[in-house]
Design a protein around this motif. Structure first.
Motif, PDB file in Angstrom:
ATOM      1  N   LEU A 175       0.831  -1.203   0.000  1.00 53.46           N
ATOM      2  CA  LEU A 175       0.000   0.000   0.000  1.00 53.46           C
ATOM      3  C   LEU A 175       0.867   1.256   0.000  1.00 53.46           C
ATOM      4  O   LEU A 175       0.549   2.237  -0.672  1.00 53.46           O
ATOM      5  CB  LEU A 175      -0.932   0.001   1.206  1.00 53.46           C
ATOM      6  N   ALA A 187      -8.552   6.427  -0.532  1.00 56.69           N
ATOM      7  CA  ALA A 187      -9.857   5.821  -0.763  1.00 56.69           C
ATOM      8  C   ALA A 187     -10.415   5.321   0.571  1.00 56.69           C
ATOM      9  O   ALA A 187      -9.667   5.095   1.525  1.00 56.69           O
ATOM     10  CB  ALA A 187      -9.727   4.667  -1.748  1.00 56.69           C
ATOM     11  N   PRO A 188     -11.746   5.132   0.658  1.00 55.39           N
ATOM     12  CA  PRO A 188     -12.341   4.665   1.921  1.00 55.39           C
ATOM     13  C   PRO A 188     -11.722   3.384   2.456  1.00 55.39           C
ATOM     14  O   PRO A 188     -11.557   3.232   3.677  1.00 55.39           O
ATOM     15  CB  PRO A 188     -13.813   4.467   1.555  1.00 55.39           C
ATOM     16  N   ASP A 189     -11.349   2.450   1.577  1.00 54.96           N
ATOM     17  CA  ASP A 189     -10.766   1.194   2.056  1.00 54.96           C
ATOM     18  C   ASP A 189      -9.300   1.341   2.438  1.00 54.96           C
ATOM     19  O   ASP A 189      -8.749   0.489   3.141  1.00 54.96           O
ATOM     20  CB  ASP A 189     -10.925   0.102   0.992  1.00 54.96           C
ATOM     21  N   GLN A 190      -8.658   2.430   1.986  1.00 55.50           N
ATOM     22  CA  GLN A 190      -7.249   2.644   2.316  1.00 55.50           C
ATOM     23  C   GLN A 190      -7.067   3.285   3.697  1.00 55.50           C
ATOM     24  O   GLN A 190      -6.063   3.045   4.368  1.00 55.50           O
ATOM     25  CB  GLN A 190      -6.579   3.516   1.257  1.00 55.50           C
ATOM     26  N   LYS A 191      -8.033   4.102   4.103  1.00 56.20           N
ATOM     27  CA  LYS A 191      -7.883   4.847   5.361  1.00 56.20           C
ATOM     28  C   LYS A 191      -7.659   3.945   6.568  1.00 56.20           C
ATOM     29  O   LYS A 191      -6.734   4.183   7.355  1.00 56.20           O
ATOM     30  CB  LYS A 191      -9.091   5.759   5.561  1.00 56.20           C
ATOM     31  N   PRO A 192      -8.479   2.892   6.770  1.00 57.36           N
ATOM     32  CA  PRO A 192      -8.230   2.030   7.938  1.00 57.36           C
ATOM     33  C   PRO A 192      -6.915   1.267   7.836  1.00 57.36           C
ATOM     34  O   PRO A 192      -6.274   0.982   8.862  1.00 57.36           O
ATOM     35  CB  PRO A 192      -9.429   1.085   7.957  1.00 57.36           C
ATOM     36  N   GLN A 193      -6.483   0.937   6.611  1.00 55.63           N
ATOM     37  CA  GLN A 193      -5.200   0.244   6.459  1.00 55.63           C
ATOM     38  C   GLN A 193      -4.047   1.125   6.916  1.00 55.63           C
ATOM     39  O   GLN A 193      -3.115   0.659   7.582  1.00 55.63           O
ATOM     40  CB  GLN A 193      -4.996  -0.155   4.995  1.00 55.63           C
ATOM     41  N   HIS A 197      -1.868   0.343  10.472  1.00 54.88           N
ATOM     42  CA  HIS A 197      -0.732  -0.430   9.969  1.00 54.88           C
ATOM     43  C   HIS A 197       0.316  -0.712  11.045  1.00 54.88           C
ATOM     44  O   HIS A 197       0.988  -1.747  10.984  1.00 54.88           O
ATOM     45  CB  HIS A 197      -0.084   0.269   8.761  1.00 54.88           C
TER      46      HIS A 197
END
Length: 370
Positions: A175, A187-193, A197
């Motif tokens: 990522l 993106a919305p799915d990237q924020k929690p990653q 991390h």
């Protein structure tokens, strides 16, 4: 190696090299058995580096050691090796390979710290393909230098620190490389990653077999905010995380993104020298003392008008040894000139961005001066 296990039409998971370490077929290239058979028929032996063999499909040795460590391996090779390694924390051989790679990197940094800094600072500013791996190596080397040469930490704690720095982002290596090239917001799915991390990296390292609590806790805390010092009253893991956080911040500012150019080294250093309360940050101060205001691998213009690359740290943080690339008339030199910026008339006038330096750089040639 035997080519019978190579599957026709599938991407190679590693470079195929000759006995001198030169690449004959690149990782990611579609395998063509007829081409490889012609190479073997002509008497060419094919080798791989086990550190690149992330699938393990062709490791005929039955152990974790490298089948071949190519002679003359350079910093571009280390960059690619780390890129493969840090993407595979679930591989059963990950911890052994990570430790072996770290120890080799650390040995290089101890033997010639200026060369290690030059290579990693330079590589971190020129491209984003291997951002995560290059950044991890740079932060590891910076933290190790500060712990050894400035803070005088015990060797065992310094080694744990540099291992934690190298592995801090295994929870988002791929990522990170994507984000370095991305021109749109998270993106919305990237924020929690991104947000999770550090905890994920700690979990992956624990699952891989890391048992050192300071290593694990330093990784978990490496994005925390720190306002205290580095004294004996502070737990080791917090001291380690504090140094990693400052070095991480510096390295991130020095690296390019698809949406912005990197900060010059001197400005990036200023950003880590003070904490959120505008007080001198002891970790940032230790790192600056270790690597200099004008770090090896950065570019400067001298009072003479000459443009140079920094190749060695000086006696004080603002007076490095440099290699002149362009003379005062703006003409690129075929034979480099070494300058000591501590001398009158040769001092640094300003830091420069890589994009301002209109000459090509041969890293191996420059490293000879470090």
């Amino acid at each position: 190696m035997n080519i019978t296990g190579i599957r026709e039409g599938e991407p190679l998971p590693f470079h195929l090299r000759n006995e001198d370490g030169q690449i004959l077929a690149y990782r990611g290239q579609l395998a063509q058995r007829d081409v490889l058979e012609r190479l073997v028929f002509r008497g060419r032996q094919l080798f791989i580096d086990a550190a690149e063999d992330h699938a393990g499909a062709w490791d005929d040795s039955g152990n974790d050691g490298p089948i071949l460590r190519p002679r003359g391996q350079n910093w571009y090779d280390y960059q690619e090796e780390a890129n493969v390694l840090l993407r595979l924390p679930d591989d059963p051989r990950f911890l052994a390979r990570l430790t072996r790679f770290h120890d080799h990197l650390r040995d290089l940094a101890i033997a010639n710290p200026d060369a290690a800094l030059l290579a990693l600072f330079y590589l971190s500013t020129i491209e984003v393909r291997f951002y995560s791996a290059t950044h991890a190596m740079l932060v590891s080397v910076m933290c190790g230098l500060a712990a050894r040469n400035v803070l005088n930490w015990p060797e065992a704690k310094e080694r744990t620190l540099s291992l934690a720095a190298l592995s801090m982002n295994v929870g988002m290596t791929e990522l990170q490389d994507t984000l370095a090239r991305q021109t749109t917001p998270l993106a919305p799915d990237q924020k929690p990653q991104v947000a999770n991390h550090a905890a994920r990296s700690m979990s992956l390292l624990h699952r891989a077999g890391v048992t050192d609590p300071d290593w694990l806790e330093a990784v978990r805390l490496h994005h925390a905010s720190f306002s205290g010092g580095l004294g004996d009253e502070v737990p080791w893991a917090e001291r380690m995380a504090h140094l990693i956080q400052r070095a991480d911040s510096f390295g991130a500012r020095r690296a390019p993104r698809a949406t912005r150019a990197p900060l010059v080294a001197a400005r990036a250093m200023q950003a880590i020298y003070f904490d959120d309360n505008k007080q001198i940050d002891p970790a940032g101060a230790a790192l600056i003392k270790a690597v200099g205001i004008h770090t090896p691998g950065s570019f400067v213009q001298l009072e003479t008008g000459e443009v140079a690359i920094v190749v060695k740290r000086g006696q004080i943080t603002t007076t490095p040894k440099v290699l002149v690339l362009v003379n005062g008339d703006g003409i690129a030199l075929s034979r480099f000139i070494v300058r000591d910026t501590a001398l009158p008339g040769q001092r640094v006038a300003r830091a420069m961005e890589r994009s301002e330096v209109k000459v090509s750089i041969n890293l191996e040639r420059i490293l000879a001066f470090a």
